[in-house]
Design a protein around this motif. Sequence first.
Motif, PDB file in Angstrom:
ATOM      1  N   THR A  25       0.842  -1.205   0.000  1.00  0.00           N
ATOM      2  CA  THR A  25       0.000   0.000   0.000  1.00  0.00           C
ATOM      3  C   THR A  25       0.872   1.249   0.000  1.00  0.00           C
ATOM      4  OG1 THR A  25      -0.051   0.371   2.371  1.00  0.00           O
ATOM      5  CG2 THR A  25      -1.653  -1.216   1.486  1.00  0.00           C
ATOM      6  N   GLY A  26       0.210   2.386  -0.014  1.00  0.00           N
ATOM      7  CA  GLY A  26       0.945   3.649   0.096  1.00  0.00           C
ATOM      8  C   GLY A  26       0.837   4.197   1.517  1.00  0.00           C
ATOM      9  N   GLY A  27       0.598   3.298   2.460  1.00  0.00           N
ATOM     10  CA  GLY A  27       0.379   3.705   3.847  1.00  0.00           C
ATOM     11  C   GLY A  27       1.650   4.097   4.581  1.00  0.00           C
ATOM     12  N   ALA A  33      -1.974   9.232   3.631  1.00  0.00           N
ATOM     13  CA  ALA A  33      -1.151   8.256   2.889  1.00  0.00           C
ATOM     14  C   ALA A  33      -1.136   8.607   1.404  1.00  0.00           C
ATOM     15  CB  ALA A  33      -1.700   6.857   3.118  1.00  0.00           C
ATOM     16  N   CYS A  50      -0.205   2.928  -4.392  1.00  0.00           N
ATOM     17  CA  CYS A  50      -0.862   1.875  -3.608  1.00  0.00           C
ATOM     18  C   CYS A  50      -1.579   0.875  -4.530  1.00  0.00           C
ATOM     19  CB  CYS A  50      -1.880   2.525  -2.676  1.00  0.00           C
ATOM     20  SG  CYS A  50      -2.881   1.320  -1.807  1.00  0.00           S
ATOM     21  N   TYR A 105      -5.380   0.868  -3.960  1.00  0.00           N
ATOM     22  CA  TYR A 105      -6.070   1.976  -4.636  1.00  0.00           C
ATOM     23  C   TYR A 105      -6.255   1.658  -6.123  1.00  0.00           C
ATOM     24  CZ  TYR A 105      -7.479   6.541  -6.231  1.00  0.00           C
ATOM     25  OH  TYR A 105      -8.186   7.553  -6.795  1.00  0.00           O
ATOM     26  N   CYS A 133      -8.012   8.818   2.178  1.00  0.00           N
ATOM     27  CA  CYS A 133      -6.647   8.298   2.262  1.00  0.00           C
ATOM     28  C   CYS A 133      -5.653   9.446   2.422  1.00  0.00           C
ATOM     29  CB  CYS A 133      -6.333   7.484   1.009  1.00  0.00           C
ATOM     30  SG  CYS A 133      -4.602   7.068   0.812  1.00  0.00           S
ATOM     31  N   CYS A 145      -5.199   1.772   6.248  1.00  0.00           N
ATOM     32  CA  CYS A 145      -5.087   0.771   5.177  1.00  0.00           C
ATOM     33  C   CYS A 145      -5.877  -0.502   5.478  1.00  0.00           C
ATOM     34  CB  CYS A 145      -3.621   0.452   4.903  1.00  0.00           C
ATOM     35  SG  CYS A 145      -2.740   1.892   4.266  1.00  0.00           S
ATOM     36  N   CYS A 185      -9.445   0.038   4.617  1.00  0.00           N
ATOM     37  CA  CYS A 185      -9.503   0.288   3.179  1.00  0.00           C
ATOM     38  C   CYS A 185      -9.441  -1.033   2.413  1.00  0.00           C
ATOM     39  CB  CYS A 185      -8.345   1.189   2.788  1.00  0.00           C
ATOM     40  SG  CYS A 185      -8.436   1.813   1.110  1.00  0.00           S
TER      41      CYS A 185
HETATM   42 FE1  SF4 Z   1      -3.941   2.511  -0.172  1.00  0.00          FE
HETATM   43 FE2  SF4 Z   1      -6.248   2.629   1.095  1.00  0.00          FE
HETATM   44 FE3  SF4 Z   1      -3.928   2.679   2.456  1.00  0.00          FE
HETATM   45 FE4  SF4 Z   1      -4.683   4.755   0.996  1.00  0.00          FE
HETATM   46  S1  SF4 Z   1      -5.705   3.962   2.787  1.00  0.00           S
HETATM   47  S2  SF4 Z   1      -2.655   3.827   1.038  1.00  0.00           S
HETATM   48  S3  SF4 Z   1      -5.692   3.770  -0.728  1.00  0.00           S
HETATM   49  S4  SF4 Z   1      -4.736   0.989   1.233  1.00  0.00           S
END
Ligand code: SF4
Length: 445
Positions: free
Chosen positions: A360-362, A374, A379, A382, A402, A409, A412
């Motif tokens: 992810t981009g977390g 994030a 990600c 996403y 996000c 995450c 999500c």
């Molecule tokens: Fe990805 Fe969802 Fe985490 Fe944002 S919140 S980085 S979209 S997994």
Amino acid sequence: MVKLDPWGASQVEDYARLRDEFGIGVLDEAAWSRIPDAHPLFTRGVVFGHRGMDPVLNAIERGDPFGVMTGLMPSGKMHLGHKAVIDQVVWYQNHGADVHVAIADFEAYAARNFTIEQARKLGIEEYVLTYLALGLKPGKSEVYYQSKRSRVKDLAYELGLHVNLNQMLALYGFPDDVKMAKMNAPLMQAADILHVQRAEFGGPRPTVVPVGVDQDPHLRLTRDVAGAVRIFNVTQTQDGKIGVFVKPEKPPRPVKELFDDVGRILRADLGFADLKRNDAYRALYLPAASLSDVPRIDLALAQYESKVLAEHGFFPPASTYHRFMTGLTGEKMSSSRPESSIFITDEPADVKKKLMRAKTGGRATEQEQREKGADPTVCSVYETYLYHVPDAKVLEEVYTECTTGKRLCGECKMQALGLLQTQLKELKEKREAARPLVKEIVSDA
Ligand code: SF4
Ligand code: TRP
């Protein structure tokens, strides 16, 4: 220099740069806003580039005939990345296209060491059933096997007269020990794409080939060869004039006769009254025409070539390119790395396992994510929303929550999982229901 290898693992870092380097056209909001209800894959920039799409967009706008041609190499399980192509194909079908899909069993044989039998079976079980389940309707649509269609095999052979070794090496960089069967695969694909413009498959018309950008070398080859076999070249000269030129050294009929016919077509069908002929130079000029008239002139002459001269009157096929879905692990999605992709036939428990482990981009800690938000642009979860959740409201919500730290995450992923599992469950039922349609849509020749 970005390298595109249709049989390798191309991963693209910078799509804008790729587009510029290869002269791929931009496909953005401006293009799609001409069409009502453009597919989310288009408006979200997943389909990011094209060659020669203008005539296709015109045909959609005007309700003129146009075709969609694509192919699948059956070399493993179908994954979510593959689904993007068929979502587009179905959209085109709903906008009036006739559809042709090649099961590239020859290519799987030549490039992936499958037997023809294995490839055929995989083509049906993994792909065709899913295509039907995703809404591809028999009727104006057909699926065929490369290995069974003589028209394609013959054409691939004929096109070979117009392509030489230097061109092949420049496009594909084949090593010395490349097998001839693999070297022939691009000609086979060119024949797939062009044969749908033969009279028996609907004649010359705008055709779009939606593919991943790794296929661009094949499209460049196909567009070149489509022009190379033509009798007429319609183009703008250096001093800005639009002209029709006779290309072959030995045309099938004397230039005078050809231009008599062309003159009639241009006057009567296209309304160009003023024509300047120079038969000795094999040139016919249209002083009143401009660059934007070239496609419709070219199409009319391609149809004449096809009908009257029984030649290869191919109108240059268009292509669109979508981004690759990044694998859940951060590498390219691939049938050969099960953990990187969600397969259409995965069980719910597998989907859950893969998604929960996805990159992810977390942020490193919950607190940090709450404070800074994030990064959805890097990600893979996403991306799943972007490609497979059509609802614009959901996508916007995920993005905003996000980036502002409202969303973590874990939750999500759970939401994405729910949406995917519902889709896959529905797909599973529809795949089974579609079985009787297979023989309706798959052609035996
Ligand atoms: Fe990805 Fe969802 Fe985490 Fe944002 S919140 S980085 S979209 S997994
Ligand atoms: N080469 C394509 C792939 O690897 C499959 C293919 C075969 C194809 N013939 C085609 C794609 C014609 C588009 C048009 O996926």
